[in-house]
Scaffold this motif. Structure first.
Motif, mmCIF file in Angstrom:
data_model
loop_
_atom_site.group_PDB
_atom_site.id
_atom_site.type_symbol
_atom_site.label_atom_id
_atom_site.label_comp_id
_atom_site.label_asym_id
_atom_site.label_seq_id
_atom_site.Cartn_x
_atom_site.Cartn_y
_atom_site.Cartn_z
ATOM 1 N N PRO A 42 -5.731 -11.574 6.964
ATOM 2 C CA PRO A 42 -4.292 -11.759 6.738
ATOM 3 C C PRO A 42 -3.587 -10.418 6.535
ATOM 4 O O PRO A 42 -4.125 -9.498 5.922
ATOM 5 C CB PRO A 42 -4.240 -12.611 5.458
ATOM 6 N N ILE A 43 -2.387 -10.318 7.067
ATOM 7 C CA ILE A 43 -1.588 -9.093 6.943
ATOM 8 C C ILE A 43 -1.239 -8.867 5.477
ATOM 9 O O ILE A 43 -0.829 -9.790 4.772
ATOM 10 C CB ILE A 43 -0.335 -9.224 7.812
ATOM 11 N N SER A 44 -1.398 -7.618 5.006
ATOM 12 C CA SER A 44 -1.188 -7.357 3.584
ATOM 13 C C SER A 44 -0.536 -6.016 3.281
ATOM 14 O O SER A 44 -0.172 -5.772 2.137
ATOM 15 C CB SER A 44 -2.533 -7.421 2.841
ATOM 16 N N MET A 45 -0.393 -5.125 4.272
ATOM 17 C CA MET A 45 0.190 -3.813 3.991
ATOM 18 C C MET A 45 1.133 -3.417 5.110
ATOM 19 O O MET A 45 0.929 -3.778 6.270
ATOM 20 C CB MET A 45 -0.910 -2.756 3.814
ATOM 21 N N PRO A 46 2.195 -2.672 4.783
ATOM 22 C CA PRO A 46 3.155 -2.271 5.812
ATOM 23 C C PRO A 46 2.681 -1.063 6.593
ATOM 24 O O PRO A 46 1.852 -0.275 6.121
ATOM 25 C CB PRO A 46 4.408 -1.939 4.996
ATOM 26 N N ASP A 103 3.969 -8.568 -2.189
ATOM 27 C CA ASP A 103 3.012 -8.156 -3.223
ATOM 28 C C ASP A 103 2.669 -6.683 -3.101
ATOM 29 O O ASP A 103 2.531 -5.982 -4.114
ATOM 30 C CB ASP A 103 1.737 -9.012 -3.136
ATOM 31 N N TRP A 104 2.516 -6.189 -1.871
ATOM 32 C CA TRP A 104 2.191 -4.773 -1.685
ATOM 33 C C TRP A 104 3.329 -3.893 -2.200
ATOM 34 O O TRP A 104 3.090 -2.894 -2.889
ATOM 35 C CB TRP A 104 1.936 -4.485 -0.208
ATOM 36 N N TYR A 105 4.571 -4.253 -1.876
ATOM 37 C CA TYR A 105 5.717 -3.471 -2.344
ATOM 38 C C TYR A 105 5.806 -3.484 -3.867
ATOM 39 O O TYR A 105 6.098 -2.456 -4.493
ATOM 40 C CB TYR A 105 7.007 -4.016 -1.740
ATOM 41 N N LYS A 106 5.549 -4.629 -4.470
ATOM 42 C CA LYS A 106 5.619 -4.715 -5.936
ATOM 43 C C LYS A 106 4.572 -3.837 -6.591
ATOM 44 O O LYS A 106 4.829 -3.177 -7.608
ATOM 45 C CB LYS A 106 5.441 -6.168 -6.375
ATOM 46 N N PHE A 165 11.853 -3.617 -5.501
ATOM 47 C CA PHE A 165 12.100 -3.118 -4.147
ATOM 48 C C PHE A 165 12.726 -4.202 -3.267
ATOM 49 O O PHE A 165 13.777 -3.992 -2.644
ATOM 50 C CB PHE A 165 10.795 -2.621 -3.523
ATOM 51 N N LEU A 166 12.097 -5.373 -3.181
ATOM 52 C CA LEU A 166 12.607 -6.426 -2.309
ATOM 53 C C LEU A 166 13.903 -7.027 -2.851
ATOM 54 O O LEU A 166 14.741 -7.508 -2.081
ATOM 55 C CB LEU A 166 11.551 -7.515 -2.131
ATOM 56 N N THR A 167 14.087 -6.983 -4.173
ATOM 57 C CA THR A 167 15.358 -7.452 -4.748
ATOM 58 C C THR A 167 16.497 -6.559 -4.285
ATOM 59 O O THR A 167 17.566 -7.042 -3.877
ATOM 60 C CB THR A 167 15.276 -7.458 -6.284
ATOM 61 N N TYR A 168 16.288 -5.235 -4.359
ATOM 62 C CA TYR A 168 17.313 -4.303 -3.891
ATOM 63 C C TYR A 168 17.584 -4.513 -2.402
ATOM 64 O O TYR A 168 18.740 -4.472 -1.955
ATOM 65 C CB TYR A 168 16.865 -2.861 -4.130
ATOM 66 N N ARG A 169 16.520 -4.704 -1.636
ATOM 67 C CA ARG A 169 16.680 -4.934 -0.194
ATOM 68 C C ARG A 169 17.562 -6.142 0.060
ATOM 69 O O ARG A 169 18.477 -6.103 0.894
ATOM 70 C CB ARG A 169 15.308 -5.140 0.447
ATOM 71 N N GLN A 170 17.321 -7.233 -0.668
ATOM 72 C CA GLN A 170 18.089 -8.448 -0.480
ATOM 73 C C GLN A 170 19.552 -8.246 -0.872
ATOM 74 O O GLN A 170 20.463 -8.746 -0.203
ATOM 75 C CB GLN A 170 17.477 -9.586 -1.313
ATOM 76 N N GLU A 171 19.790 -7.479 -1.936
ATOM 77 C CA GLU A 171 21.170 -7.225 -2.361
ATOM 78 C C GLU A 171 21.926 -6.397 -1.334
ATOM 79 O O GLU A 171 23.106 -6.655 -1.062
ATOM 80 C CB GLU A 171 21.166 -6.536 -3.726
#
Length: 606
Positions: free
Chosen positions: A207-211, A444-447, A454-460
């Motif tokens: 499964p994909i797990s890292m960018p 999960d990787w970003y966290k 990180f993803l919260t800022y991206r969404q905003e």
């Protein structure tokens, strides 16, 4: 098969009568010049061959010789830092043999790998050991960045009956001999062959797990691609497809880059060859070519080889993936590859589908992109192939067949916008038309590795851009003057997001590549400014006199200062961003007191 003769020649398509012994996908040599070809259709009466070289001068009656083997890539030391054509012939060697105009050279005899070069090889196998497919029996330092690992070919296993001592060997020298289960012996050299249209086997998918980290903010923060993922970069002429792929090839954190120039203009490929030869790998300080493989099949080269170049590139990538490396493929462009399919299909008189493309276009595109993925290799390593394919729709029409079929099989879509490119906004990725399906899988990787927000800022940030898009419909009708300050603020912050965050300068030392830690801080400062100004212009219920007009805040130049932080803050000094929060608070406080005109420019400290 010496009695087989050419019956007809139609461009790259050659027919032979009464040749049932030739098999589908068999490699054949056509004519007196021994042009490389491949059987693509066969029947009792007629066999059809597509020739991967220039057929000018080929006449009916010339001999056709089969090989009994499929079109294969030679895999071994000497691939990395080399430049090949679409059927893995080394272009440097062809240039030495016949000059610069390689496209008019027919049947030039040049092996894919240099058979005379000696490699310093360390033999890791020992006599008596049992080895199975994928296990590493020898290594050599191909470049200072890449260790080449010789592996037992797929489908073979046995006991080592002979292992040569470590030393200097050529690619075709026998270094290990396997005794197979049936008692026969199998000689193993430094190289092996593999059919380019057959995916190499793996132990299983992971499964994909890292960018795949690229250092490009619009990619890493807004539309991320995973290692083992697929992405399409569609765009019209002049929108920066090649420039975008160059940036990704230079800066992404893949171990090896395979750049396939498929049907692009010769001058663009020349730029790639010259630029990559001079570039420095940012991670190691070594030349970038020491971890790069280039496949050049330009628009003036034989069209059939353009179709094969994609498969050659992905086969080389799979070979290094099986060693345990993370590989990124840049295919520029798959539209030219599809056009090659269309031309050959037309010469075969097949029934055309949409816009003349063959009916099997979608299945061919899927076969290519499905060879990407994060896998467990046969030697128990985790490795990946990421595929990024450029698409060149005519007239920037994303509804044409190649773009639409590609969209079905990729999970990341970076739509390039001509309007953005014309105002010099690069990368010209349109934030409204693009998308990435990997963001949630990479959460999960970003966290863990960047920050929980990180993803919260991206969404905003995406919410602000979406809101601005709605407001601009109103502005086009009645102008911006009638909007309240809170809506004007959204437009101004969105402008800051576009110019200060999404836009990136490939020629600036601090902006060409931006680490994730700095990207996070940049998003944090932009959102802090937005929330602080929003509070300031709203005031408080108890004291409406504390309200500030947005125009007063804009006059302080704080928005311009925040837009410049991408240049003024070094990539390795993210702690300096805390000073910008103090600066924002300071400016808003001074503005409330009516002293904004006394402010001076800011260099990172309040």
């Amino acid at each position: 098969m010496d009695d087989l003769k050419v019956f007809s020649v139609n461009g790259p398509v050659v027919t032979v009568l009464n040749a049932p012994e030739l098999q589908m996908m068999e490699l054949v040599y056509v004519g007196n010049k021994r042009l490389v070809g491949e059987v693509i259709a066969t029947s009792r009466e007629k066999t059809t061959i597509q020739v991967y070289e220039e057929t000018t001068g080929l006449t009916p009656g010339e001999a056709v010789r089969g090989t009994g083997a499929p079109l294969s890539a030679q895999l071994g030391p000497g691939i990395v830092s080399n430049i090949f054509d679409g059927i893995e012939r080394p272009l440097r060697e062809l240039a030495r043999q016949s000059g610069a105009f390689i496209s008019v050279t027919a049947g030039a005899g040049a092996g894919s790998l240099d058979g005379a070069k000696l490699w310093d090889v360390k033999i890791t196998a020992r006599e008596g050991e049992s080895f199975s497919e994928g296990q590493i029996y020898a290594t050599c330092q191909e470049t200072q960045l890449i260790e080449h690992r010789m592996m037992v070919p797929p489908g073979i296993s046995g006991r080592i009956s002979y292992a040569a001592p470590s030393g200097s060997y050529r690619v075709n020298d026998v270094v290990v001999r396997l005794e197979l289960a049936d008692g026969s012996l199998k000689d193993l050299t430094l190289c092996q062959n593999w059919p380019i249209r057959t995916p190499r086997p793996v132990r299983g998918q992971i499964p994909i797990s890292m960018p795949l980290i690229t250092g490009q903010r619009v990619v890493d923060s807004v539309f991320p691609i995973a290692k083992g993922g697929t992405a399409a970069v569609p765009g019209g002429f002049g929108t920066g497809k090649t420039l975008t792929q160059h940036q990704l090839a230079k800066w992404c954190d893949a171990d090896i880059i395979v750049y396939v120039g498929c049907g692009e203009r010769g001058n663009e490929m020349t730029q790639v060859l010259e630029e990559f030869s001079e570039l420095e790998d940012p991670k190691s300080g070594r030349p970038l070519m020491e971890r790069t493989i280039l496949i050049a099949n330009t628009s003036n080269m034989p069209v059939a080889a353009r179709e094969a170049s994609i498969y050659t590139g992905v086969t080389l990538a799979e070979y290094f993936r099986d060693m345990g490396y993370h590989v990124a493929i840049m295919a520029d462009s798959t539209s030219r590859w599809a056009e090659a399919l269309r031309e050959i299909s037309g010469r075969l008189e097949e029934m055309p589908a949409d816009e003349g493309f063959p009916a099997y276009l979608s299945s061919r595109i899927s076969q290519f992109y499905e060879r990407a993925g994060m896998v467990a290799t046969m030697n128990e390593k985790e490795a990946s192939i990421s595929i990024i394919g450029a698409v060149s729709p005519q007239g920037a029409d994303f509804s044409e067949p190649v773009t639409q079929n590609t969209k079905r099989f990729v999970r990341c879509f970076w739509a390039l916008d001509k309007a953005l490119a014309y105002v010099r906004h690069y990368p010209a990725i349109n934030w409204m038309d693009s998308y990435s399906e990997y963001a949630e899988e990479l959460a999960d990787w970003y966290k863990r590795n960047v920050g929980p927000e990180f993803l919260t800022y991206r969404q905003e940030l995406m919410s602000i851009l979406n809101e601005e898009n709605k407001l601009m419909e109103i502005v086009k009708l009645i102008g911006s003057d009638v909007l309240p300050d809170d809506q004007k603020l959204i437009i101004e912050i969105a402008k800051l997001v576009r110019t200060g965050f999404l836009q990136q300068n490939a020629y600036h030392a601090e902006d060409a590549y931006v680490p994730l830690a700095k990207q996070l801080k940049m998003m944090e400062i932009i959102l802090y400014l937005y929330k602080s100004v929003k509070t300031a212009i709203a005031g408080t219920a108890e004291d409406q006199r504390s309200n500030l007009a947005l125009s007063e805040i804009m006059e302080t130049g704080i928005f311009y200062e925040i837009a410049k932080i991408k240049y003024e803050t070094p990539n390795d000094r993210p702690e300096l961003f805390d000073g910008y929060k103090q600066r924002i608070d300071h400016v808003l406080e001074i503005t409330k007191k009516g002293n904004a005109g006394n402010e001076h420019s800011f260099n990172g400290n309040p």
